[in-house]
Design an enzyme around this catalytic site. Structure first.
Site, PDB file in Angstrom:
ATOM      1  N   ASP A   1      -1.791 -32.140  37.725  1.00 31.57           N
ATOM      2  CA  ASP A   1      -0.820 -31.134  37.194  1.00 31.57           C
ATOM      3  C   ASP A   1      -1.686 -30.177  36.291  1.00 31.57           C
ATOM      4  OD1 ASP A   1       1.842 -29.898  36.798  1.00 31.57           O
ATOM      5  OD2 ASP A   1       1.950 -31.323  34.901  1.00 31.57           O
ATOM      6  N   SER A   2      -0.724 -28.926  36.065  1.00 35.00           N
ATOM      7  CA  SER A   2      -1.257 -27.975  35.115  1.00 35.00           C
ATOM      8  C   SER A   2      -1.411 -28.662  33.543  1.00 35.00           C
ATOM      9  CB  SER A   2      -0.285 -26.908  35.134  1.00 35.00           C
ATOM     10  OG  SER A   2       1.014 -27.318  34.598  1.00 35.00           O
TER      11      SER A   2
ATOM     12  N   CYS B   1       2.643 -30.687  40.705  1.00 38.81           N
ATOM     13  CA  CYS B   1       2.961 -29.722  39.680  1.00 38.81           C
ATOM     14  C   CYS B   1       3.629 -28.797  40.951  1.00 38.81           C
ATOM     15  CB  CYS B   1       1.613 -28.977  39.347  1.00 38.81           C
ATOM     16  SG  CYS B   1       2.046 -27.451  38.624  1.00 38.81           S
TER      17      CYS B   1
ATOM     18  N   CYS C   1      10.053 -28.715  38.167  1.00 36.75           N
ATOM     19  CA  CYS C   1       8.905 -28.471  37.147  1.00 36.75           C
ATOM     20  C   CYS C   1       8.716 -29.829  36.645  1.00 36.75           C
ATOM     21  CB  CYS C   1       9.259 -27.360  36.093  1.00 36.75           C
ATOM     22  SG  CYS C   1       7.867 -27.500  35.028  1.00 36.75           S
TER      23      CYS C   1
ATOM     24  N   GLU D   1       7.019 -29.062  25.312  1.00 34.11           N
ATOM     25  CA  GLU D   1       5.552 -29.154  24.923  1.00 34.11           C
ATOM     26  C   GLU D   1       5.698 -29.225  23.291  1.00 34.11           C
ATOM     27  OE1 GLU D   1       2.350 -28.645  26.024  1.00 34.11           O
ATOM     28  OE2 GLU D   1       3.371 -29.100  27.926  1.00 34.11           O
TER      29      GLU D   1
ATOM     30  N   HIS E   1       7.816 -30.817  33.852  1.00 38.37           N
ATOM     31  CA  HIS E   1       8.513 -31.007  32.373  1.00 38.37           C
ATOM     32  C   HIS E   1       9.759 -31.417  32.546  1.00 38.37           C
ATOM     33  CE1 HIS E   1       4.462 -29.353  31.197  1.00 38.37           C
ATOM     34  NE2 HIS E   1       4.706 -29.568  30.088  1.00 38.37           N
TER      35      HIS E   1
HETATM   36  N1  DGL Z   1       3.523 -28.436  35.638  1.00 37.05           N
HETATM   37  C1  DGL Z   1       4.427 -27.105  35.805  1.00 37.05           C
HETATM   38  C2  DGL Z   1       5.250 -27.032  37.019  1.00 37.05           C
HETATM   39  O1  DGL Z   1       5.491 -28.163  37.500  1.00 37.05           O
HETATM   40  C3  DGL Z   1       4.882 -26.655  34.828  1.00 37.05           C
HETATM   41  C4  DGL Z   1       4.267 -26.367  33.736  1.00 37.05           C
HETATM   42  C5  DGL Z   1       3.336 -24.932  33.971  1.00 37.05           C
HETATM   43  O2  DGL Z   1       3.945 -23.950  33.792  1.00 37.05           O
HETATM   44  O3  DGL Z   1       2.220 -24.894  34.113  1.00 37.05           O
HETATM   45  O4  DGL Z   1       5.789 -26.279  37.636  1.00 37.05           O
END
Ligand code: DGL
Length: 268
Positions: free
Chosen positions: A17-18, A80, A191, A159, A193
């Site tokens: 993931d990011s 992600c 997303c 976050e 998060h």
């Molecule tokens: N993990 C990213 C997603 O699922 C969200 C966080 C980001 O913007 O990197 O889109």
């Protein structure tokens, strides 16, 4: 996708993931595939992907997949939505191992709800502006209405650990109140998060709206290609490209348990 034969060596699953949001998906996979080893990579140095160019995201994803393969991964999961939205075609073309994205399985799961006539997708600006969700839903079902809402403030709220605060509530109302006049059957938290905001979102939307669980969706997809195994569990490995402040607090919140074997590495 081809089934992995049980004669093969025990598959190792690379998941990325990011940042740490993908741990919400790993959390579900740990429950359903506790006999497999997962290698998690969180690209914390480049978070958020949600505001980056497609070109940059594709480059980061390529470096991550190379890294996960170098660590022995034989299956890749893109946990992600932003990366899935823009990099899946490139990655599937470049690598011959199975690559599971988060978007297709989530769509598949949401279309399994019989009464589903309209779907709302919440996501980052990258995911929503890519139209990946709406285009792919329309390909599978032409008479479903799709609404998409970019919620760029949700990631920083999570976050900062503010997902159950007054400010989270106010921002969620700003994004979700306009949906109240629409007839929506299901909601995709597009997303990784956003599952942390589940309670806040649930309080605002109509009680009949079904929230799709992306962790379950990916798990169902993985079940299509992985045979069950009685081998004992190997220890998962965790890597990040930066150790952000409040890392431990965030990681244990996403994963629901503490990890103490996180390594920081830089990708090339
Ligand atoms: N993990 C990213 C997603 O699922 C969200 C966080 C980001 O913007 O990197 O889109």
């Amino acid at each position: 996708m081809n089934k992995i034969s049980s004669n093969n060596k025990q598959p190792i699953i690379g998941i990325f993931d990011s940042g740490l949001g993908g741990l919400t998906i790993l959390n579900q996979l740990n429950k359903d595939f506790n006999n497999y080893k997962f290698i998690y990579f969180g690209d914390t140095a480049h978070l958020p992907y949600g505001t980056k160019s497609h070109q940059s995201i594709i480059k980061f994803c390529e470096q991550i997949v190379d890294f996960l393969i170098s660590k022995g991964a034989t299956i890749i999961i893109i946990a992600c939505h932003s990366a899935s939205a823009v990099a899946i075609d490139f990655l599937r073309k470049k690598y011959s191992i199975p690559i599971i994205d988060v978007i297709q399985p989530t769509i598949k799961l949401s279309l399994m709800i019989k009464s589903n006539k309209s779907i709302c997708v919440l996501g980052t600006s990258t995911t929503i502006s890519s139209n990946t969700y709406s285009e792919n839903i329309k390909k599978l079902s032409t008479n479903i209405k799709v609404y998409e809402v970019a919620c760029p403030l949700f990631v920083p709220i999570v976050e900062e650990g503010l997902e159950n605060s007054l400010i989270a509530n106010q921002i969620a109302e700003m994004y979700l109140n306009p949906l109240k006049s629409l007839s929506i059957d299901s909601l995709i938290l597009g997303c990784t998060h956003y599952p942390m905001l589940y309670k806040t979102i649930k309080k605002i939307i109509h009680k009949n709206i079904i929230i799709i669980d992306t962790g379950v969706a990916i798990s169902d997809e993985l079940k299509q290609i992985l045979p069950s195994s009685n081998d004992s569990q190997n220890d998962n490995e965790y890597y990040v490209s930066d150790l952000p402040y409040r890392f431990n607090e965030l990681a244990s919140k996403f994963l629901k348990y503490e990890i103490n074997n996180v390594k920081q590495i830089s990708l090339k």
